[in-house]
Motif scaffolding. Structure first.
Motif, PDB file in Angstrom:
ATOM      1  N   MET A   1      12.510   6.168 -12.345  1.00  0.00           N
ATOM      2  CA  MET A   1      11.889   4.867 -12.464  1.00  0.00           C
ATOM      3  C   MET A   1      11.013   4.631 -11.243  1.00  0.00           C
ATOM      4  O   MET A   1      11.451   4.766 -10.115  1.00  0.00           O
ATOM      5  N   THR A   2       9.793   4.266 -11.462  1.00  0.00           N
ATOM      6  CA  THR A   2       8.874   4.010 -10.374  1.00  0.00           C
ATOM      7  C   THR A   2       8.219   2.667 -10.599  1.00  0.00           C
ATOM      8  O   THR A   2       7.743   2.376 -11.677  1.00  0.00           O
ATOM      9  N   ASP A   3       8.272   1.839  -9.579  1.00  0.00           N
ATOM     10  CA  ASP A   3       7.439   0.655  -9.627  1.00  0.00           C
ATOM     11  C   ASP A   3       7.146   0.217  -8.208  1.00  0.00           C
ATOM     12  O   ASP A   3       7.736   0.691  -7.260  1.00  0.00           O
ATOM     13  N   THR A   4       6.155  -0.630  -8.049  1.00  0.00           N
ATOM     14  CA  THR A   4       5.755  -1.034  -6.714  1.00  0.00           C
ATOM     15  C   THR A   4       6.129  -2.473  -6.474  1.00  0.00           C
ATOM     16  O   THR A   4       6.181  -3.295  -7.385  1.00  0.00           O
ATOM     17  N   ALA A   5       6.407  -2.764  -5.221  1.00  0.00           N
ATOM     18  CA  ALA A   5       6.693  -4.126  -4.801  1.00  0.00           C
ATOM     19  C   ALA A   5       5.975  -4.351  -3.483  1.00  0.00           C
ATOM     20  O   ALA A   5       5.879  -3.453  -2.663  1.00  0.00           O
ATOM     21  N   THR A   6       5.447  -5.526  -3.297  1.00  0.00           N
ATOM     22  CA  THR A   6       4.779  -5.837  -2.046  1.00  0.00           C
ATOM     23  C   THR A   6       5.325  -7.140  -1.511  1.00  0.00           C
ATOM     24  O   THR A   6       5.839  -7.979  -2.239  1.00  0.00           O
ATOM     25  N   ASP A   7       5.249  -7.307  -0.192  1.00  0.00           N
ATOM     26  CA  ASP A   7       5.539  -8.589   0.406  1.00  0.00           C
ATOM     27  C   ASP A   7       4.351  -8.959   1.278  1.00  0.00           C
ATOM     28  O   ASP A   7       3.487  -8.135   1.563  1.00  0.00           O
ATOM     29  N   ALA A  10       2.206  -6.720   3.782  1.00  0.00           N
ATOM     30  CA  ALA A  10       2.698  -5.341   3.802  1.00  0.00           C
ATOM     31  C   ALA A  10       1.949  -4.507   2.780  1.00  0.00           C
ATOM     32  O   ALA A  10       1.432  -5.012   1.798  1.00  0.00           O
ATOM     33  N   SER A  11       1.916  -3.222   3.030  1.00  0.00           N
ATOM     34  CA  SER A  11       1.299  -2.327   2.064  1.00  0.00           C
ATOM     35  C   SER A  11       2.254  -2.124   0.892  1.00  0.00           C
ATOM     36  O   SER A  11       3.414  -2.506   0.940  1.00  0.00           O
ATOM     37  N   ALA A  12       1.781  -1.486  -0.146  1.00  0.00           N
ATOM     38  CA  ALA A  12       2.592  -1.259  -1.346  1.00  0.00           C
ATOM     39  C   ALA A  12       3.695  -0.249  -1.063  1.00  0.00           C
ATOM     40  O   ALA A  12       3.521   0.687  -0.290  1.00  0.00           O
ATOM     41  N   TYR A  13       4.804  -0.454  -1.674  1.00  0.00           N
ATOM     42  CA  TYR A  13       5.943   0.456  -1.603  1.00  0.00           C
ATOM     43  C   TYR A  13       6.216   0.982  -2.993  1.00  0.00           C
ATOM     44  O   TYR A  13       6.047   0.266  -3.978  1.00  0.00           O
ATOM     45  N   VAL A  14       6.669   2.210  -3.088  1.00  0.00           N
ATOM     46  CA  VAL A  14       7.059   2.798  -4.363  1.00  0.00           C
ATOM     47  C   VAL A  14       8.577   2.896  -4.374  1.00  0.00           C
ATOM     48  O   VAL A  14       9.178   3.459  -3.457  1.00  0.00           O
TER      49      VAL A  14
END
Length: 148
Positions: A1-7, A10-14
């Motif tokens: 499962m891959t998805d991105t989250a940002t705060d 901050a840069s994108a995280y996988v």
């Protein structure tokens, strides 16, 4: 499962892994879901649990040990080194007051490894993802919301 989250800022995280821990009822048992795998965590009877699974510290040690063994196996395979196996011994030790530590002993199995290869593998063990997380190199970011 891959998805991105940002705060904010901050840069994108996988997402590399995700776990859902659910505690319902009055005891200390926790159902864990990691992808399609189901696990249980609990506390021993001596502290009020039902001892239906390892306690959270034992799960942390399991994560550290398995990450160490997997990372060293991957590295040795990539280098085509004759590593036959890895055994990781871990303990959580309490000191005085709030002091505690984790001890880790790594047995590199296989007579074909030379001293330089053994030294390099032990150096790699100090930089595994879970080792870095346990040492505090990985922040824990609160993204919780309250449910009713």
């Amino acid at each position: 499962m891959t998805d991105t989250a940002t705060d904010a800022g901050a840069s994108a995280y996988v997402r590399a892994a995700a776990v859902v821990a659910t505690s319902t009822g009055t005891d200390y048992g926790v159902d864990l879901r990691a992808g399609h795998h189901r696990l249980t965590a609990d506390e021993p009877a001596s502290v009020g649990g039902a001892d239906t699974g390892p306690n959270p510290i034992a799960l942390l040690l399991s994560a550290l040990g398995s990450c160490t063994a997997i990372t060293l196996r991957m590295y040795a395979q990539r280098k085509e080194w004759p590593l036959e196996g890895v055994r990781v011994h871990l303990a959580y030790e309490k000191g005085t007051g709030k002091d505690a530590r984790i001890t880790r002993r790594i047995d590199l199995l296989g007579d074909g490894l030379d001293d330089a290869q053994r030294t390099r593998l032990l150096d790699i063990a100090e930089r595994t993802p879970v080792t870095r997380a346990v040492r505090g190199d990985v922040p824990v970011v609160a993204v919780s919301r309250n449910q009713r």
